[in-house]
Design a protein around this motif. Structure first.
Motif, PDB file in Angstrom:
ATOM      1  N   ARG A  16       0.822  -1.208   0.000  1.00  0.00           N
ATOM      2  CA  ARG A  16       0.000   0.000   0.000  1.00  0.00           C
ATOM      3  C   ARG A  16       0.860   1.263   0.000  1.00  0.00           C
ATOM      4  NH1 ARG A  16      -3.488  -3.216   2.886  1.00  0.00           N
ATOM      5  NH2 ARG A  16      -2.556  -2.640   4.870  1.00  0.00           N
ATOM      6  N   ALA A  17       1.993   1.238   0.710  1.00  0.00           N
ATOM      7  CA  ALA A  17       2.898   2.399   0.722  1.00  0.00           C
ATOM      8  C   ALA A  17       3.455   2.655  -0.678  1.00  0.00           C
ATOM      9  CB  ALA A  17       4.028   2.178   1.723  1.00  0.00           C
ATOM     10  N   ALA A  18       3.788   1.589  -1.394  1.00  0.00           N
ATOM     11  CA  ALA A  18       4.294   1.736  -2.760  1.00  0.00           C
ATOM     12  C   ALA A  18       3.204   2.325  -3.663  1.00  0.00           C
ATOM     13  CB  ALA A  18       4.770   0.387  -3.295  1.00  0.00           C
ATOM     14  N   GLY A  26      -5.773   3.167  -2.961  1.00  0.00           N
ATOM     15  CA  GLY A  26      -6.240   1.786  -2.854  1.00  0.00           C
ATOM     16  C   GLY A  26      -7.741   1.599  -2.847  1.00  0.00           C
ATOM     17  N   VAL A  27      -8.513   2.675  -2.830  1.00  0.00           N
ATOM     18  CA  VAL A  27      -9.965   2.558  -2.696  1.00  0.00           C
ATOM     19  C   VAL A  27     -10.639   2.048  -3.979  1.00  0.00           C
ATOM     20  CG1 VAL A  27     -12.095   3.854  -2.232  1.00  0.00           C
ATOM     21  CG2 VAL A  27     -10.046   4.280  -0.876  1.00  0.00           C
ATOM     22  N   THR A  28     -10.116   2.445  -5.132  1.00  0.00           N
ATOM     23  CA  THR A  28     -10.711   2.025  -6.408  1.00  0.00           C
ATOM     24  C   THR A  28     -10.432   0.542  -6.643  1.00  0.00           C
ATOM     25  OG1 THR A  28     -10.353   4.227  -7.303  1.00  0.00           O
ATOM     26  CG2 THR A  28     -10.761   2.454  -8.890  1.00  0.00           C
ATOM     27  N   PRO A  29     -11.492  -0.267  -6.922  1.00  0.00           N
ATOM     28  CA  PRO A  29     -11.247  -1.688  -7.210  1.00  0.00           C
ATOM     29  C   PRO A  29     -10.320  -1.837  -8.415  1.00  0.00           C
ATOM     30  CG  PRO A  29     -13.577  -1.298  -6.811  1.00  0.00           C
ATOM     31  CD  PRO A  29     -12.921   0.057  -6.911  1.00  0.00           C
ATOM     32  N   ARG A  30      -9.441  -2.844  -8.325  1.00  0.00           N
ATOM     33  CA  ARG A  30      -8.499  -3.092  -9.404  1.00  0.00           C
ATOM     34  C   ARG A  30      -8.126  -4.577  -9.434  1.00  0.00           C
ATOM     35  NH1 ARG A  30      -4.804  -0.034  -6.645  1.00  0.00           N
ATOM     36  NH2 ARG A  30      -6.639   1.231  -6.259  1.00  0.00           N
ATOM     37  N   HIS A  31      -7.562  -5.006 -10.570  1.00  0.00           N
ATOM     38  CA  HIS A  31      -7.117  -6.387 -10.753  1.00  0.00           C
ATOM     39  C   HIS A  31      -6.042  -6.697  -9.716  1.00  0.00           C
ATOM     40  CE1 HIS A  31      -4.875  -9.599 -13.064  1.00  0.00           C
ATOM     41  NE2 HIS A  31      -6.087 -10.085 -12.920  1.00  0.00           N
ATOM     42  N   THR A  32      -6.254  -7.765  -8.953  1.00  0.00           N
ATOM     43  CA  THR A  32      -5.348  -8.129  -7.870  1.00  0.00           C
ATOM     44  C   THR A  32      -5.048  -9.622  -7.947  1.00  0.00           C
ATOM     45  OG1 THR A  32      -6.354  -6.397  -6.517  1.00  0.00           O
ATOM     46  CG2 THR A  32      -5.021  -8.021  -5.358  1.00  0.00           C
ATOM     47  N   GLU A  66      -7.074 -14.633  -8.847  1.00  0.00           N
ATOM     48  CA  GLU A  66      -7.281 -13.306  -9.422  1.00  0.00           C
ATOM     49  C   GLU A  66      -8.671 -12.808  -9.077  1.00  0.00           C
ATOM     50  OE1 GLU A  66      -6.178 -12.704 -13.579  1.00  0.00           O
ATOM     51  OE2 GLU A  66      -5.434 -14.764 -13.586  1.00  0.00           O
ATOM     52  N   THR A  67      -8.766 -11.510  -8.810  1.00  0.00           N
ATOM     53  CA  THR A  67     -10.057 -10.873  -8.583  1.00  0.00           C
ATOM     54  C   THR A  67      -9.901  -9.376  -8.792  1.00  0.00           C
ATOM     55  OG1 THR A  67     -11.971 -10.810  -7.105  1.00  0.00           O
ATOM     56  CG2 THR A  67      -9.791 -10.501  -6.090  1.00  0.00           C
ATOM     57  N   THR A  68     -11.002  -8.663  -8.727  1.00  0.00           N
ATOM     58  CA  THR A  68     -10.985  -7.198  -8.799  1.00  0.00           C
ATOM     59  C   THR A  68     -11.575  -6.681  -7.495  1.00  0.00           C
ATOM     60  OG1 THR A  68     -11.192  -7.247 -11.188  1.00  0.00           O
ATOM     61  CG2 THR A  68     -11.788  -5.188 -10.089  1.00  0.00           C
ATOM     62  N   ILE A  69     -10.730  -6.005  -6.700  1.00  0.00           N
ATOM     63  CA  ILE A  69     -11.133  -5.529  -5.377  1.00  0.00           C
ATOM     64  C   ILE A  69     -10.406  -4.231  -5.035  1.00  0.00           C
ATOM     65  CG2 ILE A  69     -11.669  -7.805  -4.399  1.00  0.00           C
ATOM     66  CD1 ILE A  69      -8.878  -7.738  -3.064  1.00  0.00           C
ATOM     67  N   PRO A  70     -10.948  -3.459  -4.071  1.00  0.00           N
ATOM     68  CA  PRO A  70     -10.161  -2.356  -3.519  1.00  0.00           C
ATOM     69  C   PRO A  70      -9.081  -2.929  -2.603  1.00  0.00           C
ATOM     70  CG  PRO A  70     -12.337  -2.441  -2.485  1.00  0.00           C
ATOM     71  CD  PRO A  70     -12.288  -3.518  -3.528  1.00  0.00           C
ATOM     72  N   VAL A  71      -7.982  -2.207  -2.443  1.00  0.00           N
ATOM     73  CA  VAL A  71      -6.877  -2.718  -1.625  1.00  0.00           C
ATOM     74  C   VAL A  71      -6.505  -1.761  -0.484  1.00  0.00           C
ATOM     75  CG1 VAL A  71      -5.959  -4.173  -3.463  1.00  0.00           C
ATOM     76  CG2 VAL A  71      -5.099  -1.834  -3.195  1.00  0.00           C
ATOM     77  N   ASP A  72      -7.403  -0.792  -0.186  1.00  0.00           N
ATOM     78  CA  ASP A  72      -7.154   0.049   0.986  1.00  0.00           C
ATOM     79  C   ASP A  72      -7.198  -0.842   2.233  1.00  0.00           C
ATOM     80  OD1 ASP A  72     -10.158   0.704   2.324  1.00  0.00           O
ATOM     81  OD2 ASP A  72     -10.140   0.125   0.208  1.00  0.00           O
ATOM     82  N   GLU A  73      -6.596  -0.389   3.312  1.00  0.00           N
ATOM     83  CA  GLU A  73      -6.412  -1.244   4.493  1.00  0.00           C
ATOM     84  C   GLU A  73      -7.719  -1.817   5.017  1.00  0.00           C
ATOM     85  OE1 GLU A  73      -4.098  -1.267   8.782  1.00  0.00           O
ATOM     86  OE2 GLU A  73      -4.269   0.611   7.694  1.00  0.00           O
ATOM     87  N   VAL A 101      -1.673  -0.270 -10.282  1.00  0.00           N
ATOM     88  CA  VAL A 101      -1.771   1.068  -9.709  1.00  0.00           C
ATOM     89  C   VAL A 101      -2.944   1.764 -10.392  1.00  0.00           C
ATOM     90  CG1 VAL A 101      -0.633   3.309  -9.463  1.00  0.00           C
ATOM     91  CG2 VAL A 101       0.695   1.194  -9.224  1.00  0.00           C
ATOM     92  N   VAL A 102      -3.811   2.401  -9.586  1.00  0.00           N
ATOM     93  CA  VAL A 102      -4.965   3.118 -10.121  1.00  0.00           C
ATOM     94  C   VAL A 102      -4.952   4.524  -9.527  1.00  0.00           C
ATOM     95  CG1 VAL A 102      -7.473   3.220 -10.289  1.00  0.00           C
ATOM     96  CG2 VAL A 102      -6.323   0.998 -10.308  1.00  0.00           C
TER      97      VAL A 102
END
Length: 104
Positions: A16-18, A26-32, A66-73, A101-102
């Protein structure tokens, strides 16, 4: 302590720091992607992950979910815990995750 010894919470925070350094909160869902290795039960991991809505791929001693999700804490903490639980349940090594990165 080496990077491989860092807890998943610390490793998640480092990702998340990167992202934050690139203007991504990290709030916007993205490919993870989530990575699992070892000689445990990849077939059962794949089955459980598919039922939970993940796309699964891999071969031999590696599985990638694989999924699409937000990654904020706040959003990501339960997902990280689930990955660690799955690794323990199926006797696999959970090696962490990566995402796009979004920035908006």
């Amino acid at each position: 302590m080496s990077a491989s010894d860092a807890s998943h919470d610390e490793r998640d925070a480092a990702v998340r720091a990167a992202l934050a350094a690139q203007g991504d909160n990290g709030v916007t869902p993205r490919h993870t992607l989530f990575y699992f290795y070892g000689e445990g039960d990849h077939d059962d991991l794949n089955e459980v992950a598919r039922r939970a809505g993940f796309v699964t791929r891999g071969q031999d001693d590696m599985t990638v979910l694989e999924t699409t999700i937000p990654v904020d804490e706040t959003s990501f903490a339960p997902v990280s815990s689930m990955m660690q639980s799955w690794a323990a349940a199926f006797q696999l090594d959970y090696d962490g995750w990566e995402c796009a990165v979004v920035t908006n």
